[in-house]
Design a protein around this motif. Structure first.
Motif, short mmCIF file in Angstrom:
data_model
loop_
_atom_site.label_atom_id
_atom_site.label_comp_id
_atom_site.label_asym_id
_atom_site.label_seq_id
_atom_site.Cartn_x
_atom_site.Cartn_y
_atom_site.Cartn_z
N LEU A 80 -38.73 19.52 77.81
CA LEU A 80 -38.48 19.55 79.24
C LEU A 80 -37.17 20.28 79.50
N ARG A 81 -37.15 21.10 80.56
CA ARG A 81 -35.98 21.92 80.88
C ARG A 81 -35.67 21.85 82.37
N SER A 82 -34.45 22.15 82.69
CA SER A 82 -34.09 22.26 84.11
C SER A 82 -34.72 23.52 84.68
N PRO A 83 -35.14 23.50 85.96
CA PRO A 83 -35.70 24.71 86.59
C PRO A 83 -34.58 25.66 86.99
N THR A 84 -34.06 26.38 86.01
CA THR A 84 -32.90 27.24 86.19
C THR A 84 -33.08 28.55 85.45
N ASN A 85 -32.37 29.57 85.90
CA ASN A 85 -32.27 30.83 85.18
C ASN A 85 -30.97 31.51 85.60
N ASP A 86 -30.85 32.81 85.36
CA ASP A 86 -29.59 33.49 85.66
C ASP A 86 -29.34 33.67 87.16
N ARG A 113 -40.36 14.37 74.57
CA ARG A 113 -40.60 13.77 73.27
C ARG A 113 -39.84 14.46 72.15
N ARG A 114 -39.51 15.73 72.35
CA ARG A 114 -38.84 16.48 71.29
C ARG A 114 -37.45 16.98 71.69
N ARG A 115 -37.37 17.49 72.94
CA ARG A 115 -36.11 18.13 73.34
C ARG A 115 -36.00 18.15 74.86
N LEU A 116 -34.76 17.94 75.33
CA LEU A 116 -34.44 18.03 76.75
C LEU A 116 -33.28 19.00 76.90
N THR A 117 -33.42 19.98 77.81
CA THR A 117 -32.38 20.98 78.02
C THR A 117 -32.05 21.07 79.50
N LEU A 118 -30.78 20.89 79.83
CA LEU A 118 -30.30 21.07 81.20
C LEU A 118 -29.24 22.17 81.17
N SER A 119 -29.41 23.17 82.02
CA SER A 119 -28.51 24.32 82.04
C SER A 119 -27.66 24.35 83.30
N PHE A 120 -26.47 24.95 83.19
CA PHE A 120 -25.53 25.13 84.30
C PHE A 120 -25.09 23.79 84.89
N VAL A 121 -24.81 22.85 84.00
CA VAL A 121 -24.37 21.50 84.38
C VAL A 121 -22.85 21.46 84.34
N ASP A 122 -22.24 20.86 85.35
CA ASP A 122 -20.80 20.71 85.41
C ASP A 122 -20.32 19.82 84.25
N ALA A 123 -19.44 20.35 83.42
CA ALA A 123 -18.99 19.60 82.25
C ALA A 123 -18.23 18.33 82.62
N SER A 124 -17.70 18.26 83.84
CA SER A 124 -16.94 17.08 84.25
C SER A 124 -17.75 16.12 85.11
N GLY A 125 -19.05 16.40 85.29
CA GLY A 125 -19.87 15.59 86.19
C GLY A 125 -20.57 14.43 85.49
N TRP A 126 -21.29 13.65 86.32
CA TRP A 126 -22.04 12.51 85.83
C TRP A 126 -23.12 12.91 84.83
N GLU A 127 -23.72 14.06 85.05
CA GLU A 127 -24.90 14.44 84.28
C GLU A 127 -24.64 14.47 82.78
N LEU A 128 -23.59 15.21 82.40
CA LEU A 128 -23.30 15.35 80.97
C LEU A 128 -22.94 14.01 80.36
N ALA A 129 -22.10 13.24 81.03
CA ALA A 129 -21.70 11.94 80.49
C ALA A 129 -22.89 11.00 80.36
N ALA A 130 -23.74 10.95 81.39
CA ALA A 130 -24.89 10.05 81.36
C ALA A 130 -25.88 10.46 80.28
N LEU A 324 -19.26 25.14 83.29
CA LEU A 324 -20.67 24.75 83.31
C LEU A 324 -21.25 24.93 81.91
N VAL A 325 -22.08 23.98 81.52
CA VAL A 325 -22.59 23.96 80.14
C VAL A 325 -24.11 23.94 80.13
N VAL A 326 -24.65 24.32 78.97
CA VAL A 326 -26.04 24.02 78.63
C VAL A 326 -26.01 22.85 77.67
N VAL A 327 -26.72 21.79 78.00
CA VAL A 327 -26.74 20.61 77.14
C VAL A 327 -28.16 20.40 76.62
N ASP A 328 -28.27 20.27 75.31
CA ASP A 328 -29.54 20.02 74.64
C ASP A 328 -29.50 18.66 73.97
#
Length: 363
Positions: A80-86, A113-130, A324-328
């Protein structure tokens, strides 16, 4: 069947597949959470129509029937991935508090089940920490890497005081170029919200944005049909909400510089822009940035978001950048660990590949 229910610990997590069914609630939540425009249903719908692949899966969290969290995802249950691109400036959860973000992170990991990828996430936000906390507690391997450092300016004080903080050579250069440009004809600055003549304004702006190196590198809005359709739909959506800002610097009525932006929640987001390269010696793009920054101070905005990479012309106005980060997150399964190993190998070899290409070009 458009809705699948899953048991949640602090509310009810559900999967919505038709964003129009919850658009009003989603928008209301985004306003409550002071979310960026790029995670609202109008933006996501426009993006999905042009760039979406696979299935759109919108995780929702409800507390006592009220929508408290939204996370749109794409792909399948394997990855599953975030609906994002450049074309995406930023992405994240729409959550009313940190607990809601935590619940959404847990639900997303359950679905991937295998991998989750969220792109362009604020490194200081709730998303990365959660996501990191939930994933590591379950034995997932988490990798986060910076992908963009967008500059921004906190708008405080008055315009005159802000100019006093800038480099004197920048202001002297802009005054000189403005005088020379005014010698060529009548110079005007305009900002419109697109409620009238939208199609004509977009045509004029896209023409300017295409000028020069963007056309050569195929990065202009009109370089690809899907990109043009996307920004046209975003413009219609934003104009309908009063958020669209189309800015022009004109000489005798001719557009020399253009900005496509959104203004919402006390912030101006500079999405796209360009200038007529024929007038490069007058720096019309910089002059338009100066006008828009002065406007930000005079209109009581809180932030001017330059977006994108920290290019030198942006850093002439501010030193502040966000990361902003890509987190896998890779599942603790054989398939997940194989994905993690392959991903780590590619990342470790990437610097070597860049050095090899650089040496080849220098020969």
């Amino acid at each position: 069947m458009t809705l699948t229910r899953i048991a949640g610990t602090a509310g009810t997590i559900a999967i919505e597949r038709e964003p129009g069914r919850i658009a009003d609630e989603w928008d209301e939540l985004a306003s409550r959470a002071r979310a960026v425009p790029f995670v609202r249903p109008g933006w996501i719908a426009a993006w999905w129509d042009e760039f979406g692949q696979g299935a759109l899966e919108i995780l929702t969290l409800r507390r006592g029937g009220r929508l408290a969290g939204v996370l749109p995802l794409s792909g399948d249950h394997t990855w599953l991935r975030s609906p994002t691109n450049d074309q995406t400036p930023e992405f994240g959860f729409v959550a009313e508090d940190a607990a809601a973000a935590d619940e959404l992170a847990a639900a997303a990991l359950d679905r991937a089940r295998r991998r989750l990828t969220l792109s362009f996430v604020d490194a200081s936000g709730w998303e990365l920490a959660a996501l990191r906390d939930r994933a590591e507690a379950r034995g997932y391997r988490v990798l986060a890497r910076p992908v963009v450092r967008p500059p921004y300016l906190v708008v405080d004080g008055d315009w005159e005081a802000f100019q006093d903080r800038l480099a004197g050579r920048l202001l002297r250069d802009l005054r000189r170029r403005r005088r020379r440009l005014e010698d060529e004809g009548v110079l005007t600055f305009e900002v419109t919200d697109g409620t009238t003549n939208l199609e004509d304004l977009l045509e004029d702006g896209f023409r300017v944005e295409t000028s020069g190196w963007k056309a050569a590198q195929q990065t202009a809005i009109v370089s690809r049909p899907e990109t043009r359709r996307f920004f046209t739909e975003v413009a219609r959506w934003a104009a309908g909400r009063g958020w669209l800002r189309l800015a022009f610097l004109r000489l005798d009525g001719r557009a020399l510089a253009f900005q496509f932006g959104l203004e919402e929640g006390g912030a101006y987001y500079f999405l796209k822009g360009g200038y007529e390269t024929e007038f490069h010696r007058f720096a019309p793009g910089k002059l338009l940035v100066q006008e828009m920054l002065e406007r930000a101070f005079s209109s009581g905005l809180e932030r001017f978001e330059f977006l994108g990479q920290p290019e030198s012309w942006k850093l002439e106005w501010t030193d502040d950048v966000r990361v902003l980060v890509v987190v896998d997150a890779f599942a603790p399964s054989l398939a997940g660990r194989a994905d993690w190993a392959a991903h780590s190998l590619r990342n470790s070899l990437a610097p070597l590949a860049r050095r090899v290409r650089a040496r080849a070009r220098s020969r």
